[in-house]
Design a protein around this motif. Sequence first.
Motif, short mmCIF file in Angstrom:
data_model
loop_
_atom_site.label_atom_id
_atom_site.label_comp_id
_atom_site.label_asym_id
_atom_site.label_seq_id
_atom_site.Cartn_x
_atom_site.Cartn_y
_atom_site.Cartn_z
N TYR A 134 0.82 -1.21 0.00
CA TYR A 134 0.00 0.00 0.00
C TYR A 134 0.86 1.26 0.00
O TYR A 134 2.04 1.24 0.36
CB TYR A 134 -0.95 0.02 1.21
CG TYR A 134 -0.27 -0.06 2.55
CD1 TYR A 134 0.27 1.07 3.16
CD2 TYR A 134 -0.17 -1.28 3.22
CE1 TYR A 134 0.89 0.99 4.40
CE2 TYR A 134 0.45 -1.36 4.46
CZ TYR A 134 0.98 -0.23 5.04
OH TYR A 134 1.60 -0.31 6.26
N ASN A 135 0.24 2.34 -0.43
CA ASN A 135 0.76 3.69 -0.24
C ASN A 135 -0.08 4.35 0.85
O ASN A 135 -1.32 4.22 0.85
CB ASN A 135 0.66 4.50 -1.53
CG ASN A 135 1.80 4.19 -2.48
OD1 ASN A 135 2.95 4.44 -2.17
ND2 ASN A 135 1.47 3.62 -3.64
N SER A 136 0.55 5.06 1.75
CA SER A 136 -0.19 5.67 2.85
C SER A 136 0.17 7.14 2.99
O SER A 136 1.33 7.52 2.84
CB SER A 136 0.10 4.94 4.16
OG SER A 136 1.47 5.06 4.50
N GLU A 137 -0.84 7.92 3.25
CA GLU A 137 -0.66 9.32 3.62
C GLU A 137 -1.02 9.46 5.10
O GLU A 137 -2.15 9.19 5.49
CB GLU A 137 -1.54 10.23 2.77
CG GLU A 137 -1.18 10.22 1.29
CD GLU A 137 -2.10 11.12 0.48
OE1 GLU A 137 -2.99 11.73 1.10
OE2 GLU A 137 -1.92 11.19 -0.74
N ILE A 138 -0.04 9.84 5.89
CA ILE A 138 -0.23 9.88 7.34
C ILE A 138 0.02 11.30 7.83
O ILE A 138 1.05 11.91 7.52
CB ILE A 138 0.74 8.91 8.04
CG1 ILE A 138 0.53 7.48 7.52
CG2 ILE A 138 0.55 8.94 9.55
CD1 ILE A 138 1.57 6.50 8.02
N LYS A 139 -0.92 11.81 8.62
CA LYS A 139 -0.79 13.13 9.22
C LYS A 139 -0.90 12.99 10.74
O LYS A 139 -1.87 12.42 11.25
CB LYS A 139 -1.86 14.08 8.70
CG LYS A 139 -1.76 14.34 7.20
CD LYS A 139 -2.85 15.29 6.73
CE LYS A 139 -2.74 15.56 5.23
NZ LYS A 139 -3.81 16.48 4.76
#
Length: 459
Positions: A134-139
């Motif tokens: 997966y690709n993840s965008e984490i904030k």
Amino acid sequence: METTQKSQPTNRFTNWLKTSITSRLVMIGFLTLVLLVPLTFIQNLISERSYRQDEVVNEINQQWGNEVFIYGPILKVPYKTYSEKIVTDKKTKQVFTETNVVINYAYFFPESLNITSNINPETKQRGIYKTAVYNSEIKLNGKFTKPDFSDIEVAESDIIWEKSKIIIQTSNVKGVNKSNLTLNNNTYELSSKYLNQTNLAYNQVAMHTLETKSLTKHPINFNAPTSYAINFNIKGSKQIRFIPTGRQTEARITSNWKTANFIGEFLPYNGDKTSDSGFDAKWKILDLNRPFSQQHFNSLPNLTAFAFGVNFMIPVDEYQKSERSAKYGFLVIGLTFLFFFLIQTLSKINIHPFQYLMIGLALTMFYTLLISISEHSSFLKAYLIAGTSVITLITLYSKTILKTLKFPLFIGISLTTLYAFIFVIIQLENYALLVGSIGLFLILTTVMFISRKIDWNNG
């Protein structure tokens, strides 16, 4: 006369082998033990294929990026401690006290931690094996409050505020495509520092440390709350986990993945977390819900056991089910031989040991068909194809042995019932022992009922 005397014992022994119930039982028992050899090879084959699958999946994950496991953010503050040492001058013999300054570090968790992550999984395949990446965008955002050193009674003048750093530990730096950190609108770069952990437990992962430079360039007023924001873009696999370091931690993870499994010490609180389009999971964890404090001195504790997150691994249990079914191979062969023994004894039809051996080998072929077909299809389809093939083969073969139609039909129905019974046991988890025990009891009852007509004195 001598030839006649020698042939009589031979004929008696041959007749005993053909007609004696005891000899048949001994022969069936011996053949059953012999067939344990190919069954053992088949079980080893299943284990080897399962190991190969894990090996290929790990290779894909390592090339793409391993699991994402984030521990932080954490405020690292150095402070001075003093130790006194009595020293004697060798020349003058004068005794005096020497004071040494030692730099230690304190670690403070944030007052609040808000996690927002969007995961975009995809399937990677090599040969017949596949895995989810997966690709993840984490904030990550929240705030720090002024660190509290009261537990160790450190003077304010001994705290080196300007040398403070923000650190984050993660298991996957290889997959990081982008990262940035801001403190009170000031931007800081994160640099990687490997933390060597050689003696890891089985369920632990090696963690890398990402840290900022000292906060000297943009000094922070620690008497007021310090806001932070961290953005990551990380490629990963298997699962994503976080440690709830905030005094109040709130998390929201969304994805279009439909077979996710929520893992860890804390589960999502929203009941509508899954839908046909994926999942939207939310967590809220207070410091009262976890057994660790907000500050730690001298060393950072290992809090892996208190992580929470989502597992994206593709559920592949064909090898596990095949292995479980192979464990019933001895039971299937024994009961099938018992069926033929009862038919042979009650009908007086002679069955040669070689024919028993062929039937046993056909039964072992079921498991090689099962494992080979299940690698390219579902376990249910593989079980149906393998079971139908073996049952048909043995039924047609028994027709040539038993001559009549009713006995082969009985064999076919019995094998169908037996394989269906084993399939049900494999699918069950909590009730497998109960259903298996009841089924075996019914089989034993049926055999006892049928065998009552056998004259066991003809041994």
